[in-house]
Each structure stands twice: as structure tokens, then as C-alpha cells.
Design an enzyme around this catalytic site. Structure first.
Site, PDB file in Angstrom:
ATOM      1  N   ARG A  23       0.829  -1.210   0.000  1.00  0.00           N
ATOM      2  CA  ARG A  23       0.000   0.000   0.000  1.00  0.00           C
ATOM      3  C   ARG A  23       0.863   1.259   0.000  1.00  0.00           C
ATOM      4  NH1 ARG A  23      -1.665   3.051   4.491  1.00  0.00           N
ATOM      5  NH2 ARG A  23      -3.676   4.150   4.270  1.00  0.00           N
ATOM      6  N   ALA A  24       1.889   1.274   0.849  1.00  0.00           N
ATOM      7  CA  ALA A  24       2.753   2.446   0.945  1.00  0.00           C
ATOM      8  C   ALA A  24       3.565   2.654  -0.330  1.00  0.00           C
ATOM      9  CB  ALA A  24       3.681   2.309   2.154  1.00  0.00           C
ATOM     10  N   VAL A  26       2.745   1.722  -3.419  1.00  0.00           N
ATOM     11  CA  VAL A  26       1.872   2.174  -4.498  1.00  0.00           C
ATOM     12  C   VAL A  26       1.469   3.632  -4.306  1.00  0.00           C
ATOM     13  CG1 VAL A  26      -0.386   1.857  -5.581  1.00  0.00           C
ATOM     14  CG2 VAL A  26       1.016  -0.147  -4.993  1.00  0.00           C
ATOM     15  N   ASP A 129      10.911 -14.409  10.542  1.00  0.00           N
ATOM     16  CA  ASP A 129      12.062 -14.947  11.263  1.00  0.00           C
ATOM     17  C   ASP A 129      12.984 -13.884  11.852  1.00  0.00           C
ATOM     18  OD1 ASP A 129      11.424 -17.653  10.890  1.00  0.00           O
ATOM     19  OD2 ASP A 129      12.321 -17.662   8.900  1.00  0.00           O
ATOM     20  N   HIS A 173      13.763 -22.662  11.187  1.00  0.00           N
ATOM     21  CA  HIS A 173      14.681 -23.749  10.846  1.00  0.00           C
ATOM     22  C   HIS A 173      16.106 -23.400  11.246  1.00  0.00           C
ATOM     23  CE1 HIS A 173      12.172 -26.649   8.794  1.00  0.00           C
ATOM     24  NE2 HIS A 173      11.567 -25.676   8.128  1.00  0.00           N
ATOM     25  N   HIS A 217       3.018 -26.769  36.537  1.00  0.00           N
ATOM     26  CA  HIS A 217       3.113 -26.940  35.090  1.00  0.00           C
ATOM     27  C   HIS A 217       4.380 -26.258  34.584  1.00  0.00           C
ATOM     28  CE1 HIS A 217       1.614 -22.833  35.390  1.00  0.00           C
ATOM     29  NE2 HIS A 217       2.159 -22.642  34.209  1.00  0.00           N
ATOM     30  N   GLU A 224      11.705 -24.982  15.443  1.00  0.00           N
ATOM     31  CA  GLU A 224      11.648 -26.239  14.696  1.00  0.00           C
ATOM     32  C   GLU A 224      13.026 -26.759  14.295  1.00  0.00           C
ATOM     33  OE1 GLU A 224       9.406 -25.590  11.106  1.00  0.00           O
ATOM     34  OE2 GLU A 224      10.161 -23.539  10.945  1.00  0.00           O
TER      35      GLU A 224
END
Length: 321
Positions: A23-24, A26, A129, A173, A217, A224
Site C-alpha cells: 500500500r505504501a 503504491v 524470522d 529452521h 506446570h 523447529e
């Protein structure tokens, strides 16, 4: 030479805030009298002439939307020299003399090949990431961290009710930034990341000590790329004797409405990219350094990645005791 016709594309994994950036780009280009073409499906879209004319109206009502209206894809053809030559040719035939690329390091390497073929390019770091060298911040990271934090809060409720250990796997990763920031903010007992080898015995000892002092707990965040989450979960349950559950968040981290921070930086980066191209610059990435928006050379950003915040990682270990 000032550009007259600007192309914009998103490439690689999608990230919340990409639409705000489009948007910015354009609207800033239109403000300066520059023609704008959206390229759908990244570099593959260049090879297939998948072009769409854009104006201020075409980017209305998208600042709050996740994903990317231009779509994204990886292109095997563009990885070959012949594909890169053809892409530069297709852009010239279309009259596009400037290109804004929103994506990660792989997308930036693609942009470098076009820059070397005479196409003016400006890159904007868009990846959840947060692992692009030269910038402290990438579009989508803040939203992804908050998505994970929301999941931690919900999982903690049920973990408390059942007295369980809960492992939560997040994306990353090769990068542990999401795990570290979300785990720190969520008060995780352990944070396992690819950048830091971990001792499973030490992790289990910490969990056992916590239970002995009354903890009902525990939450463990794992990126990952740090190891096989299911196998680690089974090993923890066996060593601690405490019921352990695994939740893999997956692509939920890529979606959702971008946070205010992601919308702000995405918009600022998009506007500045157009201004830099208009001023005759090319081969740059827009970056955040010490809280300021700057332009840096694309070479380093495309070939290296940023390291984990060691101070934050060490502090997370101290505060989780």
C-alpha cells in the site's frame, strides 16, 4: 535517473505487514507521478508476465490484512542464469525501470541478479524470522511473536489445570528469534533454539526442581530447527516422569492481522524505498538500526544472517529459574 515505471512484488514466505508495505509503495509512487505495476507470484510472475496495473484505489482497505494481495511463490526457473536474463528482459519490455522486492534473504539474492542486469532495485525485509543481516527488525516478526504469545497464554491455562509439561514448537529452521522473544515474554521455563546447543539432562533437571518447589506446570518453547520436537517431548516425559504434551503451531504464525508496529514499519519502509529509487539509488535494503530507518547495501543483507540476541537469551535463563 529517476524512475518512471515501478514494479512491486512479494517473494518467499508471506509475512503480516506485507500488504501495508505494498500500500505504501503504491501510494507513494502515485503521489510522485510514477506508474505502478504489481507483479503477482514473485519472480515467477515476472517470467510469466503476470502483471497488474495498480493505483491508489487498488490498495484500499488492505493495511490491516495479513498475507499478500500480490501472492507469493518460489521460482525454480529464476534460480537459473537463463531465467534471470529473461526476467530482466521481461521487465524492460514492460517498461519497468524500478523494482521493489519485499521478502527475505533468498528474495534479496534474486534482486541482486536483476540489479546487476541494470534494473534499479530496492529491497524491504519481510519475514517473520527476523534473521536478515543489517536490520534490527523485519516486517511480520512482531505479529508472529504476538501470535505465539497468545498461544502460550492459552496453553498455559490447560497446562495448569492438568499439571503438565507443554512443549510448543514455533517456526525457525535456522533462526530462534521467534522462540526466544515469545518464550521470554511468555515466561517459558526453557527455550530451545538452533543457535544454542542444549543439554537435555539440564532441561529435565530444571523441570524436576521446579516441580519440587511447587510448580504445577511448565512451558518449553522450541524452534523447529533445534531438534525433533516429538522425540524430545517423549524423552522429557520419560526422564521427568511428568505428562508432556506437544503443540506444533505451524503456519498459524504467518497469518493474522499485523500489529501496529508491523504496519508502521512496513509503511515507512515502503515509502522510503520508492523515494530512494526515485533519487537514483539501487541495490539497497531498507533497514531499522538503533530505531532509525536507514538504507544499507544489499550485498551483506543477501549473503549473511543476523545472530541471536545473546544477552536476551542469557537473561531468559536467569528469569526462568
Amino acid at each position: 535517473m529517476a524512475i518512471r515505471h515501478l514494479g512491486v512484488l512479494t517473494s518467499g514466505g508471506d509475512a503480516p505487514g506485507m500488504n501495508a508495505c505494498i500500500r505504501a509503495v503504491v501510494r507513494t509512487a502515485v503521489y510522485h507521478g510514477i506508474r505502478v505495476t504489481g507483479i503477482r507470484y514473485g519472480y515467477e510472475g515476472i517470467l510469466n508476465d503476470n502483471f497488474v496495473a495498480m493505483d491508489s484505489g487498488s490498495v484500499g482497505d488492505i493495511i490491516h490484512r495479513g498475507g499478500t494481495i500480490l501472492m507469493t511463490a518460489r521460482s525454480n526457473s529464476f534460480m537459473e542464469t537463463a531465467g534471470q536474463d529473461r526476467a530482466a528482459e521481461r521487465l524492460r519490455i514492460a517498461g519497468i525501470d524500478g523494482l521493489v522486492v519485499i521478502g527475505g534473504d533468498g528474495s534479496f539474492r534474486g534482486a541482486q541478479t536483476l540489479h546487476k542486469r541494470g534494473i534499479a532495485v530496492a529491497c524491504i525485509p519481510g519475514t517473520i524470522d527476523n534473521d536478515i543481516a543489517g536490520t534490527e527488525y523485519t516486517i511480520g516478526f512482531d505479529t508472529a511473536v504476538n501470535t505465539v504469545l497468545d498461544a502460550i497464554n492459552k496453553i498455559r491455562d490447560t497446562a495448569t489445570s492438568h499439571g503438565r509439561i507443554n512443549m510448543i514448537e514455533v517456526m525457525g529452521h535456522r533462526s530462534g528469534h521467534i522462540a526466544l522473544h515469545a518464550g521470554f515474554a511468555g515466561g517459558a521455563e526453557s527455550i530451545l533454539v538452533p543457535e544454542e546447543p542444549f543439554d537435555l539432562e539440564a532441561v529435565c533437571t530444571r523441570l524436576i526442581r521446579g516441580r519440587e518447589r511447587g510448580k504445577k506446570h511448565s512451558i518449553i518453547l522450541i524452534a523447529e530447527g533445534a531438534g525433533d520436537t516429538m522425540e524430545i517431548g517423549k524423552a522429557i516425559e520419560k526422564k521427568t516422569g511428568q505428562e508432556t504434551r506437544v503443540t506444533i503451531l505451524g503456519h498459524i504464525q504467518r497469518g493474522g492481522n499485523p500489529t501496529a508496529l508491523d504496519r508502521l514499519w512496513a509503511s515507512r519502509m515502503g515509502a522510503r524505498a520508492v523515494e530512494r529509487l526515485q533519487a537514483g539509488h539501487s541495490g539497497e535494503m531498507l533497514a531499522v538500526q538503533q530505531g532509525r530507518l536507514v538504507a544499507v547495501d544489499l550485498d551483506a543483507a543477501a549473503t549473511t544472517s543476523t545472530g541471536l540476541d545473546q544477552d536476551l537469551y542469557d537473561l531468559a535463563g536467569i528469569l526462568s529459574l
